[in-house]
Each structure stands twice: as structure tokens, then as C-alpha cells.
Write an enzyme that holds these catalytic residues in place. Structure first.
Site, PDB file in Angstrom:
ATOM      1  CG  ASP A  21      -2.068   0.944   1.110  1.00 36.15           C
ATOM      2  OD1 ASP A  21      -2.283   1.500   0.012  1.00 36.15           O
ATOM      3  OD2 ASP A  21      -2.772   1.166   2.117  1.00 36.15           O
ATOM      4  CG  ASN A  69      -7.492  -2.296  -6.072  1.00 27.26           C
ATOM      5  OD1 ASN A  69      -6.552  -3.040  -5.817  1.00 27.26           O
ATOM      6  ND2 ASN A  69      -7.808  -1.288  -5.267  1.00 27.26           N
TER       7      ASN A  69
HETATM    8  C1  FPP Z   1      -1.730   0.208  -3.413  1.00 28.70           C
HETATM    9  O1  FPP Z   1      -1.315   1.532  -3.477  1.00 28.70           O
HETATM   10  C2  FPP Z   1      -1.235  -0.604  -4.508  1.00 28.70           C
HETATM   11  C3  FPP Z   1      -2.013  -1.187  -5.480  1.00 28.70           C
HETATM   12  C4  FPP Z   1      -3.474  -1.051  -5.533  1.00 28.70           C
HETATM   13  C5  FPP Z   1      -1.447  -2.001  -6.542  1.00 28.70           C
HETATM   14  C6  FPP Z   1      -0.144  -2.681  -6.259  1.00 28.70           C
HETATM   15  C7  FPP Z   1       0.568  -2.819  -7.541  1.00 28.70           C
HETATM   16  C8  FPP Z   1       1.906  -2.779  -7.695  1.00 28.70           C
HETATM   17  C9  FPP Z   1       2.861  -2.703  -6.588  1.00 28.70           C
HETATM   18  C10 FPP Z   1       2.494  -2.782  -9.056  1.00 28.70           C
HETATM   19  C11 FPP Z   1       2.163  -3.923  -9.920  1.00 28.70           C
HETATM   20  C12 FPP Z   1       2.324  -5.249  -9.308  1.00 28.70           C
HETATM   21  C13 FPP Z   1       2.800  -6.340  -9.926  1.00 28.70           C
HETATM   22  C14 FPP Z   1       2.750  -7.652  -9.198  1.00 28.70           C
HETATM   23  C15 FPP Z   1       3.389  -6.321 -11.252  1.00 28.70           C
HETATM   24  P1  FPP Z   1      -2.435   2.645  -3.589  1.00 28.70           P
HETATM   25  O2  FPP Z   1      -2.582   2.993  -5.019  1.00 28.70           O
HETATM   26  O3  FPP Z   1      -3.678   2.201  -2.902  1.00 28.70           O
HETATM   27  O4  FPP Z   1      -1.748   3.802  -2.796  1.00 28.70           O
HETATM   28  P2  FPP Z   1      -2.477   4.966  -1.951  1.00 28.70           P
HETATM   29  O5  FPP Z   1      -3.235   4.287  -0.853  1.00 28.70           O
HETATM   30  O6  FPP Z   1      -1.315   5.756  -1.457  1.00 28.70           O
HETATM   31  O7  FPP Z   1      -3.340   5.725  -2.916  1.00 28.70           O
END
Ligand code: FPP
Length: 246
Positions: A21, A69
């Protein structure tokens, strides 16, 4: 701090799950687009996969995309799906060289065709690897998974394949998407948020929870090792008393 050398190799968590996250907040702090946060997040994925396999962790599960998501802006969803495809293409060689098996859990049918095809290819190519199993939770939600299990078992009861009396925890385990994985020992969430967000609710029943303030794109091997070291210094009682354990 070097936590790697403090880790006891005989007491590793068998299964580590991570809620990655903070990509969006990382990008915002730097005045960048959210997509850049996700892109940097893939570097942290590489770090923890390498870091976990280096010390002998057998199972690592990453929450890459939740059922919820899909409700994000289309542009962001598209970016994440593209990143998934490009990361799989880029990393297949590393997975093969390091004897890592790729696995995926979730409503994989909901993924775009390209992502499904790429995933299938990497899963097939790495199917015989056995150093570590890397599971990507994609379009995954624990409530959806449990609903799916209930439907499958109900069908079997209806067809006379199983009796209601025979339904126990092991039957449920065998119907989960994680049927080939052990229970989670250590669940890590980054970015300072302290919630589970519909991730592996059944499987974390006795997991140790570890919350890190670090935003996912900044997460490095030593941060993983710190979490493991912290885990190794906890007393896991599984409902027993401290005295019973010693
Ligand atoms: C959460 O950060 C992260 C995600 C919803 C996606 C995770 C994806 C990756 C790390 C990249 C792709 C993964 C692979 C396996 C290739 P957020 O967007 O919720 O952050 P925030 O809470 O700060 O907005």
C-alpha cells in the site's frame, strides 16, 4: 540496520503475505502521477521477491489488485493491468533462473485477455520450480473467495459427492484459491494503514500482523527482514498459555 544477519533461518515464516500500500501517496508526495507510484512499486516487488527467496522463505503472496480496485478510474486500472503484463514479460527469466514458481489467486477470468494469457504462460513455464512460490492476488477479494467456496461445496452436497456432516476446516481449505498453500504466518501492510482490506481473511486466522509506515515504492529487502525479525521475537500461542508452550 542490517536485519538479515539477525534472522534465525530455522524459524522463518512459512508463508508471508503482503498488502502493498502507498503507491499513490508516494507519487503525490513527489508531485508525480499515481501511475509513477505503481511503476516504482514494481521495483519494490522485485526487491521483496528476491529478498524473500534469498533467505529461504517458501511462500510469498502479494496483494496486487483487489476486487474493489476495479472501481478505480479506468486509466489507473488500465495502467495497473499494463504494468502486470510488462512485469511478467520482464521477470519471467528471473523467476526461471531463481527457481521461483508463479501462482495466481482471485477472479482471474475478470482480467483483460492479454494479462490472462501472459499470466498463464508464466505459470506454466515456472510450474516445476520449487525454491519459492510467489502468488499474486489479482482481482482477489476474500469474501468473494469464501462465497465461491460455499457455492462449490453446496454443489457437491447437492450432487451427493460430500455429506454436510463431512464438511470441516480441511474441506474448506481444499476449496479455497489458496488450497496448495500453508496458512499465512506473517501478514505485512505498508504505508501506515492498519486494516486487512478483504485479504485472505480465512488464511490469516493465526497470522502475526506487522504494519510498516514505509510507502510501498520505498520498501526494500531490509524492511522485509526487519518484519521477519520482529515476527521471530513474538510468542505464537495459538490459543494455548505461555507455560504450555515452554
Ligand atoms: C496500493 O497503493 C497498490 C495497489 C493497488 C497495486 C499494487 C501494484 C503494484 C505494486 C504494481 C504492480 C504489481 C505487480 C505484481 C506487477 P495505492 O494505489 O492504494 O496507494 P495509496 O493508498 O497511497 O493511494
Amino acid at each position: 540496520m542490517n536485519f538479515k544477519e539477525k534472522i534465525n533461518p530455522n524459524n522463518l515464516p512459512q508463508h508471508i503475505a503482503i498488502i502493498m500500500d502507498g503507491n499513490g501517496r508516494w507519487a503525490k508526495k513527489k508531485g508525480l502521477m499515481r501511475a509513477m507510484g505503481h511503476e516504482k512499486g514494481t521495483k519494490a516487488v522485485r526487491e521483496v521477491v528476491e529478498g524473500a527467496s534469498e533467505i529461504g522463505v517458501k511462500n510469498l503472496t502479494l496483494y496486487a489488485f483487489s476486487t474493489e480496485n476495479w472501481n478505480r478510474p479506468k486509466l489507473e486500472v488500465d495502467t495497473l493491468m499494463k504494468l502486470l503484463v510488462s512485469s511478467l514479460k520482464k521477470e519471467i527469466k528471473t523467476l526461471e533462473e531463481n527457481n521461483i514458481k508463479l501462482n495466481a489467486i482471485g477472479c482471474l477470468d475478470n482480467l483483460p485477455t492479454k494479462a490472462r494469457a501472459e499470466l498463464k504462460e508464466v505459470i506454466e513455464k515456472t510450474g516445476n520450480n520449487n525454491r519459492m512460490t510467489l502468488t499474486l492476488a489479482l482481482s482477489y477479494g476474500s469474501r468473494e473467495e469464501i462465497t465461491h467456496v460455499i457455492k462449490e461445496i453446496s454443489e457437491k452436497v447437492k450432487n451427493g459427492e460430500i455429506s454436510v456432516k463431512a464438511i470441516d476446516e480441511s474441506v474448506i481449505n481444499k476449496h479455497l484459491y489458496t488450497r496448495n498453500l500453508p496458512n499465512v504466518d506473517l501478514l505485512i501492510r505498508t504505508s501506515g494503514e492498519q486494516r486487512i482490506s478483504n485479504f485472505l481473511l480465512w488464511q490469516i486466522a493465526y497470522a502475526e500482523l506487522y504494519f510498516s509506515e514505509i510507502l510501498w515504492p520505498d520498501y526494500r529487502k531490509d524492511d522485509l527482514y526487519e518484519a521477519i525479525f520482529n515476527y521471530q521475537n513474538r510468542e505464537r500461542r495459538f490459543g494455548k498459555t505461555s507455560e504450555q508452550l515452554s
